[in-house]
Design a protein around this motif. Structure first.
Motif, PDB file in Angstrom:
ATOM      1  N   LYS A   1       0.846  -1.123   0.006  1.00 45.46           N
ATOM      2  CA  LYS A   1      -0.042   0.109  -0.122  1.00 45.46           C
ATOM      3  C   LYS A   1       1.065   1.281  -0.099  1.00 45.46           C
ATOM      4  O   LYS A   1       0.592   2.347  -0.577  1.00 45.46           O
TER       5      LYS A   1
ATOM      6  N   LYS B   1      -2.837   1.135   8.990  1.00 43.40           N
ATOM      7  CA  LYS B   1      -2.860   0.038   8.011  1.00 43.40           C
ATOM      8  C   LYS B   1      -1.566  -0.508   7.679  1.00 43.40           C
ATOM      9  O   LYS B   1      -0.508  -0.099   7.774  1.00 43.40           O
TER      10      LYS B   1
ATOM     11  N   GLY C   1      -1.156  -5.330   3.769  1.00 39.12           N
ATOM     12  CA  GLY C   1      -2.584  -5.693   4.021  1.00 39.12           C
ATOM     13  C   GLY C   1      -3.557  -5.950   3.116  1.00 39.12           C
ATOM     14  O   GLY C   1      -3.405  -5.590   1.961  1.00 39.12           O
ATOM     15  N   GLY C   2      -4.798  -6.654   3.648  1.00 38.40           N
ATOM     16  CA  GLY C   2      -5.737  -6.778   2.779  1.00 38.40           C
ATOM     17  C   GLY C   2      -6.997  -7.621   3.686  1.00 38.40           C
ATOM     18  O   GLY C   2      -6.622  -7.840   4.580  1.00 38.40           O
TER      19      GLY C   2
ATOM     20  N   GLU D   1      -3.052   6.974   8.123  1.00 34.22           N
ATOM     21  CA  GLU D   1      -3.971   8.015   7.115  1.00 34.22           C
ATOM     22  C   GLU D   1      -4.613   8.815   8.003  1.00 34.22           C
ATOM     23  O   GLU D   1      -5.087   8.270   8.977  1.00 34.22           O
TER      24      GLU D   1
ATOM     25  N   PRO E   1     -17.092   8.240   5.083  1.00 30.53           N
ATOM     26  CA  PRO E   1     -16.731   8.174   3.646  1.00 30.53           C
ATOM     27  C   PRO E   1     -17.492   6.983   3.014  1.00 30.53           C
ATOM     28  O   PRO E   1     -18.153   6.121   3.829  1.00 30.53           O
TER      29      PRO E   1
ATOM     30  N   GLU F   1      -9.614   1.211  -5.933  1.00 25.89           N
ATOM     31  CA  GLU F   1     -10.639   1.607  -4.879  1.00 25.89           C
ATOM     32  C   GLU F   1     -10.490   3.016  -4.519  1.00 25.89           C
ATOM     33  O   GLU F   1      -9.100   3.648  -4.086  1.00 25.89           O
TER      34      GLU F   1
HETATM   35  P1  ADP Z   1      -7.913  -3.681   2.624  1.00 30.45           P
HETATM   36  O1  ADP Z   1      -6.756  -3.914   1.815  1.00 30.45           O
HETATM   37  O2  ADP Z   1      -7.489  -4.595   3.987  1.00 30.45           O
HETATM   38  O3  ADP Z   1      -9.327  -4.256   2.432  1.00 30.45           O
HETATM   39  P2  ADP Z   1      -8.548  -1.050   2.425  1.00 30.45           P
HETATM   40  O4  ADP Z   1      -7.352   0.028   2.435  1.00 30.45           O
HETATM   41  O5  ADP Z   1      -9.099  -1.474   1.362  1.00 30.45           O
HETATM   42  O6  ADP Z   1      -7.843  -2.514   3.230  1.00 30.45           O
HETATM   43  O7  ADP Z   1      -9.632  -0.471   3.215  1.00 30.45           O
HETATM   44  C1  ADP Z   1     -10.744  -1.151   3.736  1.00 30.45           C
HETATM   45  C2  ADP Z   1     -11.638  -0.544   4.424  1.00 30.45           C
HETATM   46  O8  ADP Z   1     -11.422   0.545   5.410  1.00 30.45           O
HETATM   47  C3  ADP Z   1     -12.112   0.680   3.167  1.00 30.45           C
HETATM   48  O9  ADP Z   1     -13.111   0.124   2.234  1.00 30.45           O
HETATM   49  C4  ADP Z   1     -13.010   1.743   4.006  1.00 30.45           C
HETATM   50  O10 ADP Z   1     -14.002   1.396   4.684  1.00 30.45           O
HETATM   51  C5  ADP Z   1     -11.901   1.639   5.067  1.00 30.45           C
HETATM   52  N1  ADP Z   1     -10.978   2.843   5.074  1.00 30.45           N
HETATM   53  C6  ADP Z   1      -9.674   2.690   4.443  1.00 30.45           C
HETATM   54  N2  ADP Z   1      -8.901   3.824   4.719  1.00 30.45           N
HETATM   55  C7  ADP Z   1      -9.839   4.500   5.459  1.00 30.45           C
HETATM   56  C8  ADP Z   1      -9.498   6.036   5.740  1.00 30.45           C
HETATM   57  N3  ADP Z   1      -8.599   6.750   5.436  1.00 30.45           N
HETATM   58  N4  ADP Z   1     -10.567   6.607   6.360  1.00 30.45           N
HETATM   59  C9  ADP Z   1     -11.513   5.924   6.480  1.00 30.45           C
HETATM   60  N5  ADP Z   1     -11.792   4.630   6.158  1.00 30.45           N
HETATM   61  C10 ADP Z   1     -10.853   3.923   5.820  1.00 30.45           C
END
Ligand code: ADP
Length: 675
Positions: A116, A158, A162-163, A200, A206, A275
């Motif tokens: 990421k 994060k 991750g995922g 972040e 959101p 995304e």
């Molecule tokens: P992963 O790869 O583990 O799925 P993501 O980065 O795609 O992680 O984020 C998963 C979810 O976490 C997003 O769909 C959103 O709901 C929430 N999220 C991620 N970043 C933020 C942020 N900066 N502020 C608020 N919610 C967030």
């Protein structure tokens, strides 16, 4: 042209890929571990190869074994599905080294998006908007915290690798920061073997909107519109829909352009998902790019009329994109509900067991079910507990939503706890209908989504009593206990004779006595039927019932309802139009198990590892306080005090393995300590 395709995956996605390959005249090869030897994906493929024991790190994740299977069967291409090796650059390289087509993007694109942090650097340079934050290489805890302090709370930690929402922690204030960082790092290490973190700004309301992109080897790129995946629990998607609601054509075009800009920045080829977080002010920010087919791709297929797996296979075979941007359009609205073996009332803990009953809605042009299991299959501890994806389509959102609600009502699963009732309550909320949705939807509407309906429970108690009266035979009359007497057994109906039977039925740990007077019963046919007077909670009801298979048509005071009943030993699941109720028929003569053992709440929910003990033995604790943390299925679970008291003994130490069902600790509640 691909001739033979090996699918390096299992379950529903493997079955889904096989379907398209078959339609295209491509031979298919499946893989299976010990646990999957009789799985549906194995039966559907032309050939199947055993690749090892059940744990995925000894089977589906073994690059050497997957490649060997492809060579042995002469497969010229491998589709990795999602999860497992789908975003593993080393696997893509191993395919290339062995002259096997990897149905996915080029190695460098996977590498670029694999972290990421690295992805953010690239997107920053390509002018794709980013959420403010720190994604640097210096990982000192003090520095990360400094960035968080400077940005202001809340922030989101994060895992760079991750995922699936793992290794992620919200932090609401500076004093929570150190603990949250440690927990996120632990989870990241155990899931990804890498604990590099980024931080972040946490956006509080959101939406998660993602764009489906496709690029070919000839420099063409299109987007197949967007999906809204805002309804999430533990940052994992629960319901997805396409197109996103409240989306202007300008915003759609801007997000589509940004997504293609992101793909071009890494010379992307194949199917990808970019995304974004969409904030309340209409600004959107790049989150990450998934370099594979997504779980929720069917909603894009339903609104575009395109088969995304076919697109992937054609691009992998070096063809140009099947359509240009102008040739693609949105038709109607689609939803996907992920049906999981899990317990929403217990922090969505994954559930395991046998699918004793698995009845699905009828598939049609409006209803699609992607699944890899059939009735009688096991949901094991080894893999993701998703049972199926229910996908519905209609001409607009309102109609599609009505179909989703109806189809969820027709989905009947017993033997394993599922999230179906939870999904149904969720999508039936007014806020969901009104498109008042952001990523905190489930927390915000917690009360409505988790509440149970007591009126339904009473009706279902009556229905169950009718069912028991009709299906239990022969029945001993309570008026005449002498089994030798000709009146002791009722084998057929006897007009004008009145027999009474008392049933004791447990619902949510509460016992209900139901008194049934049999007025007229015929249970010697294939469709037993009869008439009864039933007393429940001091009220009398005139009831009639008829059984056909596992369906009961019941009439209570003139109101008829058709329900499905499934029995597993003394447990009965009653599926009705508003959901499902689960009862235990207590057989008094067999002895009631009302062992109110304090260990109940402190039992390992499934096989796992103890991560940490958070209190000392004999230290006073408050209700709700976390006593220990265990990890199961790569997620941390907090074991909490159910009341004020103390732990007199822990039966396990940090690092030890525990079996599901094992007592973890001895808890003494305060009344007991003071007495
Ligand atoms: P992963 O790869 O583990 O799925 P993501 O980065 O795609 O992680 O984020 C998963 C979810 O976490 C997003 O769909 C959103 O709901 C929430 N999220 C991620 N970043 C933020 C942020 N900066 N502020 C608020 N919610 C967030």
């Amino acid at each position: 042209m691909i001739k033979k395709l090996l699918i390096a995956n299992r379950g529903e996605i493997c079955c889904r890929i096989i379907n398209t390959a078959k339609r295209m005249g491509i031979q298919t090869v499946a893989l299976y571990s010990d646990a999957d030897s009789k799985a549906l994906h194995v039966k559907m493929a032309d050939e199947a190869i055993h690749i090892g024991p059940s744990p995925s790190n000894q089977s589906y994740l073994r690059i050497d074994k997957v490649i060997a299977a492809a060579i042995a069967t002469g497969a010229d291409a491998i589709h990795p599905g999602y999860g497992f090796l789908s975003e593993n650059a080393g696997f893509a390289k191993a395919c290339a080294d062995n002259n096997i087509i990897f149905v996915g993007p080029p190695i460098q694109a996977i590498e670029a998006m694999g972290s990421k942090s690295a992805a953010k650097h690239i997107m920053q340079q390509a002018n794709v908007p980013l959420v403010p934050g720190y994604h640097g290489a210096d990982q000192s805890a003090a520095l990360i915290k400094q960035h968080a302090d400077d940005m202001g709370y809340p922030v989101l930690l994060k895992a760079a690798a991750g995922g699936g929402g793992k290794g992620m922690r919200q932090v609401w204030s500076a004093d929570e920061f150190d603990d949250a960082l440690a927990a996120a790092k632990r989870e990241a290490m155990s899931s990804f073997n890498d604990d590099i973190m980024l931080v972040e700004k946490y956006l509080t309301q959101p939406r998660h909107v993602e764009v489906q992109v496709f690029c070919d080897h000839h420099g063409n790129g299109v987007h197949i519109f967007e999906r809204d995946c805002s309804v999430q629990r533990r940052h994992q998607k629960v319901i997805e829909e396409a197109p996103a609601f409240k989306m202007s054509s300008t915003l759609r075009a801007a997000m589509g352009d940004a997504a293609l800009k992101a793909a071009k920045a890494i010379d992307y080829v194949g199917a990808g998902t970019v995304e974004f977080l969409l904030d309340t002010d209409g600004k959107f920010y790049f989150m990450e790019m998934n370099t594979r087919l997504q779980v929720e791709h069917p909603v894009s297929e339903m609104i575009s009329g395109q088969d995304l797996v076919e697109w992937q296979l054609r691009i992998a075979a070096n063809e140009t994109l099947p359509k240009t941007q102008d040739e693609l359009c949105i038709n109607g609205h689609a939803f996907e509900a992920r049906i999981y073996a899990e317990d929403p009332d217990n922090e969505f803990l994954p559930a395991t067991g046998t699918l004793h009953l698995l009845e699905t809605p009828q598939e049609s042009a409006h209803v699609r079910i992607d699944s890899g299991v059939v009735q009688g299959d096991e949901v094991s501890v080894y893999y993701d507990p998703m049972i199926a994806k229910l996908i519905v389509w209609d001409t607009d959102r309102e109609r599609a939503l009505a179909r989703l609600s109806q189809s969820l009502g027709e989905y009947r699963i017993d033997g394993v706890t599922t999230n179906i009732p939870f999904l149904r309550r969720l999508i039936d909320t007014q806020a969901f209908k009104d498109e008042e949705i952001d990523t905190s939807f489930i927390e915000k509407h917690h009360e409505k989504i988790f509440q149970k309906n007591s009126v339904d429970s009473k009706n279902q108690l009556l229905n169950l009593a009718i069912y028991l009266s009709l299906s239990e035979q022969p029945i001993t009359s309570v008026n005449n206990q002498d089994s030798q007497s000709p009146w002791g057994l009722i084998c057929d109906w006897r007009a004008n004779d009145i027999y009474v039977n008392n049933y004791f039925i447990l619902l949510d740990n509460q016992e209900h006595e139901v008194k049934v007077q049999r007025i007229q019963v015929d249970n010697q046919t294939s469709t037993p039927h009869g008439t009864f007077m039933i007393d429940l909670h001091g009220q009398s009801y005139r009831c009639e019932g008829q059984i056909a298979g596992n369906r009961l048509l019941a009439t209570v005071n003139g109101h008829s309802e058709s329900v499905t009943i499934n029995q597993i030993e003394h447990e009965y699941a009653v599926f009705h139009s508003h959901g499902m109720a689960k009862f235990t028929h207590v057989q008094k003569d067999l002895g009631v198990n009302d062992d109110s053992d304090q260990h109940g709440a402190f039992v390992a929910p499934m096989n796992g590892t103890i991560v940490a003990l958070l209190v000392e033995p004999n230290q006073s604790v408050k209700k709700g306080q976390t006593l220990m943390i265990m990890e199961a299925m790569k997620m941390e679970h907090a074991i909490k005090a159910t009341q004020d008291g103390l732990v007199s003994e822990f039966f396990y130490q940090a690092g030890e393995l525990v079996d599901g069902g094992a007592a973890l600790l001895d808890f003494i509640a305060n009344e007991e300590t003071s007495s």
